[in-house]
Design an enzyme around this catalytic site. Structure first.
Site, PDB file in Angstrom:
ATOM      1  CB  SER A   1      -3.323   0.391  -5.203  1.00 38.33           C
ATOM      2  OG  SER A   1      -3.928   0.487  -3.925  1.00 38.33           O
TER       3      SER A   1
ATOM      4  CD  GLU B   1      -3.028  -0.648   2.367  1.00 42.12           C
ATOM      5  OE1 GLU B   1      -4.150  -1.181   2.316  1.00 42.12           O
ATOM      6  OE2 GLU B   1      -2.669   0.050   3.339  1.00 42.12           O
ATOM      7  CB  CYS B   2       0.765   4.351   0.216  1.00 44.49           C
ATOM      8  SG  CYS B   2       1.079   6.118  -0.056  1.00 44.49           S
ATOM      9  N   GLY B   3       3.461   3.570   0.189  1.00 44.14           N
ATOM     10  CA  GLY B   3       4.903   3.398   0.230  1.00 44.14           C
ATOM     11  C   GLY B   3       5.328   1.979  -0.087  1.00 44.14           C
TER      12      GLY B   3
END
Length: 443
Positions: free
Chosen positions: A428, A327-329
């Site tokens: 994502s 997720e993200c990072g």
């Protein structure tokens, strides 16, 4: 069993100092021997870590948009166990949500729970206008009650007296609970994703003690506690918002990967998953017995060089045969490369065909609804989640044909970004909060 009484600390606007006062109040009550539980409205990873340190127990998020009502009710029921008071910090201004009506705002959560609201007002530049300002917020409240006001950043004793008299004159039904004087050492430092995380503050305990002393000196703690009321929500079972990614999940946890909700980890354990933790920054590999890996969000852009040099970590992930989700990072780390703020390009895991840049900054912020386009351990095709997105990194290489999700914002507008999936690797920029319906028909 009578539900534990609670209060919501809200403010007219962001930057009013409600986080500092919430921390100070929580610690001040703990010092008085009161068992305090805390909560935070909205999708925020960082503030709850400070709340947990102040109160000595985990602080869940209560999200009015991204969570099912049953999820919120279950979290509130858990909050009240072994606590005498719940202090819930609001998000942004009291009525600020996703639209002018205040949808998904702190006010919406107050109406749902029945918890009374204390209004924290930044008193810099205010004198007699303090009273009409509070009266306006009191008058606008629908389905909940603004019961008290706290003046923050007060300049002097005479300033405090004027604020008290103004409230009594213009809005006598709201209790004046005192004021906290301006103190330079009560400012919480920030960076690009909000406050600097509690785990990075070497002076955290002295800061919390100073905040507690300021609240104890300037506020009527007994009157504040007496204003609390139980939530009128019916008790609910502990929530299980998102299915585990495997039976044994290895979760990255260090300064680069700090954004994992404790309530989500607890829910995975309740669903039978065992969790282990490893540090990519220490060049650790996931547990050999793990059948899934979760790379949460955080600050890989601040540690890109160290991640690029973590040979053991990179080799282990590239050879991992279970499901790997970022997720993200974590998503950025799964990609081909990450460009840091100076423009230096660092080689990442090369497990997903994306390149990200922190040098070419663009803000992405808001609630998101996501529908799976491919089956994964998260669910079957069509499974819907709600969550949020908050980052400054630009991305290239995402291919809609390989997108993990179909995505909309909170108003139903379709978005181009949907993450990526390749083989057993997926991710994502979205932080998943709960599996909950959303109407994609107009997207």
């Amino acid at each position: 069993m009578t539900p534990t009484p609670g209060l919501i600390l809200a403010a007219p606007a962001s930057g009013s100092g409600k986080t500092t006062l919430a921390l100070g109040l929580a610690r001040a009550f703990v010092r008085k021997g009161l068992r305090v539980a805390t909560a935070k409205v909205g999708p925020d990873y960082i503030d709850p870590t400070f709340h947990a340190a102040a109160a000595g127990r985990p602080c869940p998020n209560l999200d009015p948009w991204a969570m099912r009502p049953a999820t919120r009710a279950g979290l509130i029921a858990e909050l009240g166990r072994d606590a005498a008071l719940v202090l819930c910090e609001g998000v942004m201004g009291l009525y600020d949500g996703i639209d002018a009506a205040g949808t998904a705002s702190t006010a919406a959560l107050a109406a749902e729970t029945g918890w009374p609201v204390l209004l924290v007002v930044d008193a810099r530049g205010l004198a007699a206008s303090f009273g009409p300002l509070v009266a306006g917020f009191k008058h606008a409240a629908k389905g909940f009650d603004v019961v008290g006001a706290i003046a923050n950043r007060v300049g002097s004793a005479s300033h405090l007296a004027l604020l008290r008299d103004a409230l009594k004159h213009h809005c006598p039904s709201v209790a004046f609970l005192g004021g906290v004087k301006r103190q330079a050492d009560l400012v919480v430092p920030e960076r690009h994703l909000g406050l600097i995380p509690a785990g990075e503050r070497t002076d955290l305990e002295p800061f919390l003690e100073r905040a507690a002393e300021a609240c104890a000196a300037g506020l009527d703690l007994d009157a504040i506690a007496a204003l609390a009321r139980p939530s009128h929500l019916a008790p609910a079972a502990p929530p299980t918002p998102i299915p585990p990614l495997g039976q044994h999940m290895a979760i990255a946890k260090d300064a680069a990967f700090v954004f994992a909700y404790p309530t989500l980890l607890d829910a995975w354990r309740r669903q039978g998953a065992s969790l282990s933790f490893f540090s990519p920054l220490a060049d650790e590999a996931p547990d050999a017995n793990a059948d899934a890996v979760f790379l949460p969000g955080g600050y890989p852009e601040l540690h890109a060089g160290k991640l690029a040099a973590a040979a053991r970590f990179k080799t282990a992930l590239r050879g991992f045969r279970g499901f790997v989700y970022g997720e993200c990072g974590g998503y950025m780390t799964l990609g081909r490369s990450l460009e840091d703020a100076s423009g230096t390009r660092h080689a990442m895991l090369d497990l997903l065909p994306i390149d990200t840049s922190f040098a070419k900054r663009k803000l992405y912020l808001g609630y998101r609804a996501m529908r799976l386009r491919t089956p994964t351990p998260l669910g079957a095709i069509g499974t819907v989640f709600r969550g949020h997105e908050f980052h400054y990194s630009s991305v290239s290489g995402e291919n809609r044909a390989d997108a993990l999700f179909e995505t909309c914002d909170a108003r139903g507008h379709a978005l181009d970004s949907g993450g990526s999936r390749r083989d057993n690797f997926a991710g994502s920029f979205f932080h998943l909060i709960d599996s909950t319906p959303f109407d994609f028909s107009e997207a």
